[in-house]
Design a protein around this motif. Sequence first.
Motif, mmCIF file in Angstrom:
data_model
loop_
_atom_site.group_PDB
_atom_site.id
_atom_site.type_symbol
_atom_site.label_atom_id
_atom_site.label_comp_id
_atom_site.label_asym_id
_atom_site.label_seq_id
_atom_site.Cartn_x
_atom_site.Cartn_y
_atom_site.Cartn_z
ATOM 1 N N GLY A 1 7.339 -11.214 5.598
ATOM 2 C CA GLY A 1 6.427 -12.198 5.017
ATOM 3 C C GLY A 1 6.670 -12.426 3.534
ATOM 4 N N VAL A 2 7.089 -11.384 2.825
ATOM 5 C CA VAL A 2 7.423 -11.532 1.405
ATOM 6 C C VAL A 2 8.624 -12.468 1.253
ATOM 7 C CG1 VAL A 2 8.347 -10.292 -0.599
ATOM 8 C CG2 VAL A 2 6.401 -9.374 0.640
ATOM 9 N N PHE A 3 9.629 -12.298 2.094
ATOM 10 C CA PHE A 3 10.786 -13.201 2.038
ATOM 11 C C PHE A 3 10.379 -14.638 2.368
ATOM 12 C CE2 PHE A 3 13.241 -9.213 2.976
ATOM 13 C CZ PHE A 3 13.804 -9.126 1.705
ATOM 14 N N PHE A 4 9.506 -14.798 3.367
ATOM 15 C CA PHE A 4 9.032 -16.137 3.719
ATOM 16 C C PHE A 4 8.240 -16.741 2.563
ATOM 17 C CE2 PHE A 4 5.694 -18.854 5.585
ATOM 18 C CZ PHE A 4 6.520 -19.871 6.031
ATOM 19 N N ALA A 5 7.406 -15.948 1.912
ATOM 20 C CA ALA A 5 6.625 -16.445 0.779
ATOM 21 C C ALA A 5 7.537 -16.866 -0.370
ATOM 22 C CB ALA A 5 5.638 -15.376 0.315
#
Length: 136
Positions: free
Chosen positions: A97-101
């Motif tokens: 999710g951090v990469f997606f954000a």
Amino acid sequence: MITIRRYGFPASMFYVVVFLYALFVERMWMIPLMWLLAIFLIFMGGNEYRIMRHVAANPLAIKWLRIQYAMTWLEALLLAASMTALVLDHSIGLLIGVFFALMRFTDSYRDRLLTKKLQAVEPDIPTYEQLIERMS
């Protein structure tokens, strides 16, 4: 011929209702819903690439359009993978999710950069939104 405009609103309302049900009642439904959304994003990105490819004449412009399409694939897959991992294992889901954000935060910058690069290669190329407005 089935058009997205005709069935887009009822389909999106159905998706929102099922999404809310999945969010509050049955969390395992989130996995196929997010993969369905990812497939839809890839499909729409493919349509954008296919339309813009016919407008672009320069091979370098087509290369930049391919990069934009690859970024669409990456965003869609990160979205689906992060939601799948969040439902199954929270720690890995948060990491993905951090990469997606990060992808979403840099989205406007990447759009401006790709638009500048396309305008530098082909100054008279219209944007995808302009082409859709002309076709309507």
